[in-house]
Design a protein around this motif. Sequence first.
Motif, PDB file in Angstrom:
ATOM      1  N   ASP A  57     -35.696  27.000 -11.569  1.00  0.00           N
ATOM      2  CA  ASP A  57     -36.027  27.793 -12.754  1.00  0.00           C
ATOM      3  C   ASP A  57     -36.566  26.900 -13.866  1.00  0.00           C
ATOM      4  OD1 ASP A  57     -35.900  30.431 -12.602  1.00  0.00           O
ATOM      5  OD2 ASP A  57     -33.932  30.675 -13.579  1.00  0.00           O
ATOM      6  N   GLY A  58     -37.800  27.114 -14.235  1.00  0.00           N
ATOM      7  CA  GLY A  58     -38.369  26.383 -15.375  1.00  0.00           C
ATOM      8  C   GLY A  58     -38.720  24.945 -15.102  1.00  0.00           C
ATOM      9  N   GLY A  59     -38.691  24.530 -13.864  1.00  0.00           N
ATOM     10  CA  GLY A  59     -39.053  23.138 -13.619  1.00  0.00           C
ATOM     11  C   GLY A  59     -38.799  22.677 -12.195  1.00  0.00           C
ATOM     12  N   TRP A  60     -38.219  21.500 -12.084  1.00  0.00           N
ATOM     13  CA  TRP A  60     -37.994  20.870 -10.784  1.00  0.00           C
ATOM     14  C   TRP A  60     -36.565  20.351 -10.684  1.00  0.00           C
ATOM     15  CZ3 TRP A  60     -41.837  20.749  -7.120  1.00  0.00           C
ATOM     16  CH2 TRP A  60     -43.137  21.045  -7.553  1.00  0.00           C
ATOM     17  N   ARG A  61     -35.899  20.632  -9.563  1.00  0.00           N
ATOM     18  CA  ARG A  61     -34.603  20.009  -9.308  1.00  0.00           C
ATOM     19  C   ARG A  61     -34.853  18.716  -8.531  1.00  0.00           C
ATOM     20  NH1 ARG A  61     -29.283  20.561  -9.170  1.00  0.00           N
ATOM     21  NH2 ARG A  61     -29.354  22.655 -10.032  1.00  0.00           N
ATOM     22  N   ILE A  62     -34.428  17.613  -9.102  1.00  0.00           N
ATOM     23  CA  ILE A  62     -34.621  16.317  -8.442  1.00  0.00           C
ATOM     24  C   ILE A  62     -33.282  15.891  -7.863  1.00  0.00           C
ATOM     25  CG2 ILE A  62     -35.390  13.924  -8.718  1.00  0.00           C
ATOM     26  CD1 ILE A  62     -37.072  14.791 -11.089  1.00  0.00           C
ATOM     27  N   GLU A  63     -33.288  15.578  -6.559  1.00  0.00           N
ATOM     28  CA  GLU A  63     -32.041  15.196  -5.879  1.00  0.00           C
ATOM     29  C   GLU A  63     -32.291  13.964  -5.025  1.00  0.00           C
ATOM     30  OE1 GLU A  63     -30.044  19.053  -4.130  1.00  0.00           O
ATOM     31  OE2 GLU A  63     -32.249  19.262  -4.236  1.00  0.00           O
ATOM     32  N   GLY A  64     -31.459  12.961  -5.205  1.00  0.00           N
ATOM     33  CA  GLY A  64     -31.592  11.772  -4.358  1.00  0.00           C
ATOM     34  C   GLY A  64     -30.921  10.561  -4.960  1.00  0.00           C
ATOM     35  N   ALA A  65     -31.269   9.415  -4.409  1.00  0.00           N
ATOM     36  CA  ALA A  65     -30.671   8.150  -4.863  1.00  0.00           C
ATOM     37  C   ALA A  65     -31.750   7.083  -4.888  1.00  0.00           C
ATOM     38  CB  ALA A  65     -29.544   7.749  -3.920  1.00  0.00           C
ATOM     39  N   LYS A  66     -31.686   6.252  -5.908  1.00  0.00           N
ATOM     40  CA  LYS A  66     -32.649   5.148  -6.058  1.00  0.00           C
ATOM     41  C   LYS A  66     -31.866   3.842  -6.141  1.00  0.00           C
ATOM     42  CE  LYS A  66     -36.453   7.614  -6.339  1.00  0.00           C
ATOM     43  NZ  LYS A  66     -37.625   7.381  -5.485  1.00  0.00           N
ATOM     44  N   GLN A  67     -32.511   2.790  -5.707  1.00  0.00           N
ATOM     45  CA  GLN A  67     -31.814   1.505  -5.590  1.00  0.00           C
ATOM     46  C   GLN A  67     -32.540   0.399  -6.356  1.00  0.00           C
ATOM     47  OE1 GLN A  67     -29.653   0.420  -1.848  1.00  0.00           O
ATOM     48  NE2 GLN A  67     -31.444  -0.857  -1.551  1.00  0.00           N
ATOM     49  N   TRP A  68     -31.760  -0.541  -6.905  1.00  0.00           N
ATOM     50  CA  TRP A  68     -32.284  -1.745  -7.582  1.00  0.00           C
ATOM     51  C   TRP A  68     -33.183  -1.387  -8.755  1.00  0.00           C
ATOM     52  CZ3 TRP A  68     -34.018  -3.543  -2.126  1.00  0.00           C
ATOM     53  CH2 TRP A  68     -32.894  -3.900  -1.388  1.00  0.00           C
ATOM     54  N   ILE A  69     -32.672  -0.514  -9.589  1.00  0.00           N
ATOM     55  CA  ILE A  69     -33.472  -0.068 -10.727  1.00  0.00           C
ATOM     56  C   ILE A  69     -33.157  -0.957 -11.939  1.00  0.00           C
ATOM     57  CG2 ILE A  69     -34.112   1.905 -12.160  1.00  0.00           C
ATOM     58  CD1 ILE A  69     -34.721   2.068  -9.017  1.00  0.00           C
ATOM     59  N   THR A  70     -34.122  -1.802 -12.263  1.00  0.00           N
ATOM     60  CA  THR A  70     -33.984  -2.682 -13.428  1.00  0.00           C
ATOM     61  C   THR A  70     -33.888  -1.824 -14.688  1.00  0.00           C
ATOM     62  OG1 THR A  70     -35.337  -4.326 -12.303  1.00  0.00           O
ATOM     63  CG2 THR A  70     -35.097  -4.596 -14.680  1.00  0.00           C
ATOM     64  N   ASN A  71     -32.942  -2.155 -15.566  1.00  0.00           N
ATOM     65  CA  ASN A  71     -32.816  -1.552 -16.908  1.00  0.00           C
ATOM     66  C   ASN A  71     -32.123  -0.194 -16.952  1.00  0.00           C
ATOM     67  OD1 ASN A  71     -34.250  -3.693 -17.934  1.00  0.00           O
ATOM     68  ND2 ASN A  71     -36.159  -2.570 -18.293  1.00  0.00           N
ATOM     69  N   ALA A  72     -31.745   0.390 -15.810  1.00  0.00           N
ATOM     70  CA  ALA A  72     -31.250   1.780 -15.868  1.00  0.00           C
ATOM     71  C   ALA A  72     -30.078   1.910 -16.841  1.00  0.00           C
ATOM     72  CB  ALA A  72     -30.848   2.253 -14.472  1.00  0.00           C
ATOM     73  N   ALA A  73     -29.162   0.920 -16.844  1.00  0.00           N
ATOM     74  CA  ALA A  73     -27.952   1.051 -17.666  1.00  0.00           C
ATOM     75  C   ALA A  73     -28.224   0.937 -19.165  1.00  0.00           C
ATOM     76  CB  ALA A  73     -26.913   0.008 -17.243  1.00  0.00           C
ATOM     77  N   PHE A  74     -29.398   0.434 -19.561  1.00  0.00           N
ATOM     78  CA  PHE A  74     -29.686   0.331 -20.995  1.00  0.00           C
ATOM     79  C   PHE A  74     -29.848   1.708 -21.638  1.00  0.00           C
ATOM     80  CE2 PHE A  74     -31.375  -4.137 -20.397  1.00  0.00           C
ATOM     81  CZ  PHE A  74     -30.411  -4.710 -21.211  1.00  0.00           C
ATOM     82  N   GLY A  75     -30.320   2.658 -20.848  1.00  0.00           N
ATOM     83  CA  GLY A  75     -30.551   3.987 -21.401  1.00  0.00           C
ATOM     84  C   GLY A  75     -31.936   4.112 -21.991  1.00  0.00           C
ATOM     85  N   GLY A  76     -32.627   5.156 -21.586  1.00  0.00           N
ATOM     86  CA  GLY A  76     -33.979   5.356 -22.096  1.00  0.00           C
ATOM     87  C   GLY A  76     -34.740   6.296 -21.186  1.00  0.00           C
ATOM     88  N   THR A  77     -35.886   5.830 -20.743  1.00  0.00           N
ATOM     89  CA  THR A  77     -36.806   6.690 -19.997  1.00  0.00           C
ATOM     90  C   THR A  77     -37.116   6.078 -18.648  1.00  0.00           C
ATOM     91  OG1 THR A  77     -37.773   7.389 -22.078  1.00  0.00           O
ATOM     92  CG2 THR A  77     -39.126   7.710 -20.132  1.00  0.00           C
ATOM     93  N   MET A  78     -37.200   6.945 -17.646  1.00  0.00           N
ATOM     94  CA  MET A  78     -37.407   6.469 -16.284  1.00  0.00           C
ATOM     95  C   MET A  78     -38.637   7.149 -15.693  1.00  0.00           C
ATOM     96  SD  MET A  78     -34.371   6.698 -13.511  1.00  0.00           S
ATOM     97  CE  MET A  78     -33.417   5.358 -14.185  1.00  0.00           C
ATOM     98  N   LEU A  79     -39.497   6.336 -15.076  1.00  0.00           N
ATOM     99  CA  LEU A  79     -40.592   6.918 -14.298  1.00  0.00           C
ATOM    100  C   LEU A  79     -40.065   7.009 -12.873  1.00  0.00           C
ATOM    101  CD1 LEU A  79     -43.556   7.805 -14.459  1.00  0.00           C
ATOM    102  CD2 LEU A  79     -44.209   5.456 -13.929  1.00  0.00           C
ATOM    103  N   LEU A  80     -39.873   8.241 -12.397  1.00  0.00           N
ATOM    104  CA  LEU A  80     -39.177   8.429 -11.117  1.00  0.00           C
ATOM    105  C   LEU A  80     -40.088   9.148 -10.122  1.00  0.00           C
ATOM    106  CD1 LEU A  80     -35.514   9.427 -10.591  1.00  0.00           C
ATOM    107  CD2 LEU A  80     -37.276  10.800  -9.481  1.00  0.00           C
ATOM    108  N   PHE A  81     -40.068   8.676  -8.895  1.00  0.00           N
ATOM    109  CA  PHE A  81     -40.945   9.232  -7.859  1.00  0.00           C
ATOM    110  C   PHE A  81     -40.112  10.032  -6.865  1.00  0.00           C
ATOM    111  CE2 PHE A  81     -42.902   5.660  -9.836  1.00  0.00           C
ATOM    112  CZ  PHE A  81     -44.214   6.073 -10.018  1.00  0.00           C
ATOM    113  N   ALA A  82     -40.590  11.244  -6.571  1.00  0.00           N
ATOM    114  CA  ALA A  82     -39.848  12.123  -5.670  1.00  0.00           C
ATOM    115  C   ALA A  82     -40.824  12.892  -4.780  1.00  0.00           C
ATOM    116  CB  ALA A  82     -38.995  13.093  -6.476  1.00  0.00           C
ATOM    117  N   ARG A  83     -40.298  13.284  -3.611  1.00  0.00           N
ATOM    118  CA  ARG A  83     -41.152  14.008  -2.665  1.00  0.00           C
ATOM    119  C   ARG A  83     -41.229  15.485  -3.060  1.00  0.00           C
ATOM    120  NH1 ARG A  83     -43.413  12.339   1.403  1.00  0.00           N
ATOM    121  NH2 ARG A  83     -42.183  10.417   1.439  1.00  0.00           N
TER     122      ARG A  83
END
Length: 379
Positions: A145-171
Amino acid sequence: MDLELTAEQREIQSLARAFADAEIAPNAAEWDRAHGFPREVLAKLAELGLLGVCVPEEYGGAGADFLSYILVLEELSRGDAGVGVTVAVHTSACTLPILQFGTDEQRRRFVPPLARGEGIGCFALTEPGAGSDAGALVTRATRADGGWRIEGAKQWITNAAFGGTMLLFARTDPETQTARGVSAFIVDTEDVTITRTEEKLGLNSSVTNDIAVDSVVADDRMIGELNHGFRIAMSTLDGGRIGIAAQAVGIAQAAYEVALRYAKEREAFGQRIADFQAIQHKLANMSMEIDAARLLVLRAATLKDRGLPHTEAGAKAKLFASEMARRQTAEAIQVLGGYGYTKEFPVERYYRDAKITEIYEGTSEIQRLVIAREILGRT
Ligand code: CAA
């Protein structure tokens, strides 16, 4: 190609060098031990405009060119490669693709907070089963509804814990299992869960996380065309690899400076070890290889600044600079002998930090594949 830096490029380079000498390098050993640097370092970098060097002023950046940003990355990495990669991923792998591929609305909404350092950028492509074969990713985005449900897991993501914006790739096309059928999304880090903080061989001051995602994002979070996100990932990495090459040059430069100083001070067999030809040859090789790598970086960055193809030049710069940094940081340890192997000197850290540059943003094997495909044409 002009080998002279412009006055503006030199000024930005000096600014980054002065900051790295005063605020980064003196703390790098401690941050390596503590596995992190204080968040205020990012605030100071933002204040100096170094979190948005090549972002146009209208989007909150310093408005300089890509080469200026690359010079900054070398200087920061010379101080501490962990700070270097944090800025590299934030800028090349998140802020710049939003600028390049985003709509005007996306640019205005997401870029200024990144350029001002209010949020830190990340790039979420890699998965447990999709590293070099990035096109095999299985994180999926399905219509909700109103967008996309993104489900999955990503590994070795530099900076994730700092908080901010993520460019994320999904099928987004479940019918394909390859690089086709992937889309790119701009996701807030608060919409993902950090599942692990990685312990690494080096680059300890940077933060590397595994994440899980199960969130609905609005339609306007998709960046670029549906099912064509992989091109955005590849094009982003074309520029990102130039940044990693600059990082490798910075690490090698730091190791060279320590080895040179030590060789002039240390005495053995009644003379400075710098007077032995065995040591002179090592220093000569270091200096030559660092120069060669820096020139490859300069060429690749210049091509990118001119809007010319830089896939091959970027891959060559990354490949040569990273292998050079691994080789020459090992040689720096050799110049220092037993001292080089201890934590009394920073060269063991440079050696550990250099290794990753041969792996992330595409392994050396992938760089050779990319170069070969550019030479032979994609088959
Ligand atoms: N620019 C633009 N588009 C490109 C491109 C480029 N340089 N290279 C490929 N593409 C496009 C192709 O044209 C194709 O598009 P269409 O489907 O529209 O025709 C699409 O991308 C798929 O290309 P390929 O068929 O060539 O894809 P592939 O599955 O054979 O993979 C690969 C190619 C080069 C091996 C790629 O998977 C790759 O680069 N792997 C390495 C991944 C990597 O570097 N990961 C780094 C993770 S991020 C990181 O490390 C960040 C960090 O934290 C420091």
